[in-house]
Design an enzyme around this catalytic site. Sequence first.
Site, mmCIF file in Angstrom:
data_model
loop_
_atom_site.group_PDB
_atom_site.id
_atom_site.type_symbol
_atom_site.label_atom_id
_atom_site.label_comp_id
_atom_site.label_asym_id
_atom_site.label_seq_id
_atom_site.Cartn_x
_atom_site.Cartn_y
_atom_site.Cartn_z
ATOM 1 N N LYS A 45 26.739 6.558 64.668
ATOM 2 C CA LYS A 45 27.338 6.536 63.351
ATOM 3 C C LYS A 45 27.330 7.924 62.718
ATOM 4 C CE LYS A 45 24.742 2.556 62.941
ATOM 5 N NZ LYS A 45 23.676 1.824 62.264
ATOM 6 N N ASP A 105 20.903 18.261 69.645
ATOM 7 C CA ASP A 105 19.494 18.642 69.601
ATOM 8 C C ASP A 105 19.088 18.983 71.031
ATOM 9 O OD1 ASP A 105 16.806 18.884 69.188
ATOM 10 O OD2 ASP A 105 16.483 16.924 68.314
ATOM 11 N N ARG A 167 22.581 8.854 55.037
ATOM 12 C CA ARG A 167 23.876 9.227 55.620
ATOM 13 C C ARG A 167 24.892 9.607 54.548
ATOM 14 N NH1 ARG A 167 23.773 7.723 61.062
ATOM 15 N NH2 ARG A 167 22.644 5.830 61.580
#
Length: 182
Positions: A45, A105, A167
Amino acid sequence: MSVLDANIESVIITADQIREKIAELAARIDADYADREVLLVGVLKGAAMFMSDLARALQRPSTMEFMAVSSYGSSHRTSGVVRILKDLDRDISGEHVLVVEDIIDSGLTLSWLLKNLQSRGPASMEIITLLRKAGAAKVRVDVRYVGFEIPNAFVVGYGLDYAEQYRGLPYIGILKSSVYGG
Ligand code: IMP
């Protein structure tokens, strides 16, 4: 200041900086794909905000697909285990795919995803990520478009979450470590 803002240690990228960067990236994509139609593949998401703002900033026609994979659960450390939670709705063979990521990452999620998508026979495949953590990569992934290189800290906002929260923040911020007990 909202209850969410109060848990942010510092804002590292403002909403204005995000907007300017997306305009810049979209102009590059328009030029690079001048003779091809791009299929944006958003990774849910986290990339939802970036994907929708990027699509609106593009001047050339594009189409969209979404995929959801999981590598994190609700913790803030990567597990390296990737699961497809939602697959693409259509065949991408012969398409010019641009994978839209929120953050890279370790690169583990992305390298797994790329192998998976490559096996479906796209005509081309490139990656765009809004954020890349400096020095964190465990696997090398060639990324065509990078919005911002950021320090190796846990960040939230503009699609990025901690335990599904934050978010909706319009900026990218470093979460106070007290929030996750670190
Ligand atoms: P990687 O596999 O370690 O590259 O992790 C990729 C995924 O982990 C991203 O798509 C995010 O969903 C999540 N992630 C990595 N770093 C952060 C962070 O600082 N904040 C929020 N989510 C993160």
